[in-house]
Motif scaffolding. Structure first.
Motif, mmCIF file in Angstrom:
data_model
loop_
_atom_site.group_PDB
_atom_site.id
_atom_site.type_symbol
_atom_site.label_atom_id
_atom_site.label_comp_id
_atom_site.label_asym_id
_atom_site.label_seq_id
_atom_site.Cartn_x
_atom_site.Cartn_y
_atom_site.Cartn_z
ATOM 1 N N GLN A 1 97.241 47.614 70.856
ATOM 2 C CA GLN A 1 97.199 48.390 69.804
ATOM 3 C C GLN A 1 96.209 49.493 69.496
ATOM 4 N N LEU A 2 95.242 49.483 70.604
ATOM 5 C CA LEU A 2 94.323 50.509 70.615
ATOM 6 C C LEU A 2 94.653 51.859 71.126
ATOM 7 N N GLY A 3 94.409 53.063 70.677
ATOM 8 C CA GLY A 3 94.837 54.188 71.244
ATOM 9 C C GLY A 3 94.164 55.129 70.347
ATOM 10 N N SER A 4 95.224 56.385 70.585
ATOM 11 C CA SER A 4 94.711 57.659 69.481
ATOM 12 C C SER A 4 95.013 57.404 68.168
ATOM 13 N N ASP A 5 96.326 56.486 68.000
ATOM 14 C CA ASP A 5 96.406 56.168 66.374
ATOM 15 C C ASP A 5 95.688 55.127 65.960
ATOM 16 N N ALA A 6 95.046 54.190 66.495
ATOM 17 C CA ALA A 6 94.238 53.337 66.149
ATOM 18 C C ALA A 6 92.939 52.995 66.905
ATOM 19 N N HIS A 7 91.868 52.875 66.284
ATOM 20 C CA HIS A 7 90.511 52.439 66.929
ATOM 21 C C HIS A 7 90.270 50.943 66.722
ATOM 22 N N SER A 8 89.211 50.538 67.366
ATOM 23 C CA SER A 8 88.975 49.051 67.369
ATOM 24 C C SER A 8 88.707 48.846 65.895
ATOM 25 N N GLY A 9 88.126 49.536 64.968
ATOM 26 C CA GLY A 9 87.809 48.947 63.573
ATOM 27 C C GLY A 9 89.328 48.989 62.676
ATOM 28 N N GLN A 10 90.027 49.763 63.170
ATOM 29 C CA GLN A 10 91.446 49.440 62.445
ATOM 30 C C GLN A 10 92.225 48.515 63.057
ATOM 31 N N VAL A 11 92.049 48.303 64.109
ATOM 32 C CA VAL A 11 92.800 47.054 65.065
ATOM 33 C C VAL A 11 92.338 46.047 64.215
ATOM 34 N N GLY A 12 91.117 45.819 64.247
ATOM 35 C CA GLY A 12 90.173 44.791 63.854
ATOM 36 C C GLY A 12 90.615 44.319 62.251
ATOM 37 N N ALA A 13 90.643 45.367 61.483
ATOM 38 C CA ALA A 13 90.946 45.021 59.979
ATOM 39 C C ALA A 13 92.422 44.486 60.150
#
Length: 118
Positions: free
Chosen positions: A38-50
């Motif tokens: 899910q990591l990429g330009s649309d989502a960073h690790s904090g967003q994916v972690g949440a």
């Protein structure tokens, strides 16, 4: 980062990895793989972690509801259920933070290698 690295460094050489334990780590690796994808330009690790935390909470609520017949009975157990899951998460997070700190250089290198391969 793969759970294989955490598992390998956390395991006392006197502890046998049972098939059940191996399956546990494989399931965790699969979920981590989905999160990493899910990591990429649309989502960073904090967003994916949440999102991952939300998914864990949502799934845990579903699992906790198994066996109850009435919502009122389930609601009465809410505090005990929350306490159980928070205790489990706190221990797992603490163990993984300790492991990560002890193996930081190795894990940072693994993470850099994985990014280079992409």
């Amino acid at each position: 980062m793969s759970q294989d690295n955490i598992q390998d460094s956390n395991v006392d050489t006197n502890i046998e990895i049972t098939p059940e334990m191996q399956a546990f780590y494989q399931r965790a690796d699969a979920i981590i793989g989905i999160a990493n994808s899910q990591l990429g330009s649309d989502a960073h690790s904090g967003q994916v972690g949440a999102s991952l935390l939300y998914a864990a909470a949502r799934y845990s609520a579903s699992v906790a509801s198994i066996g109850f017949i009435k919502g009122d009975d389930f609601a009465k157990e809410k505090d005990d259920i929350v306490e159980f899951y928070v205790k489990q998460y706190r221990q797992m997070l603490s163990d993984n933070l300790t492991d990560y700190a002890q193996n930081f250089d190795k894990y940072v290198q693994v993470n850099q290698d994985e990014k280079s391969a992409e």
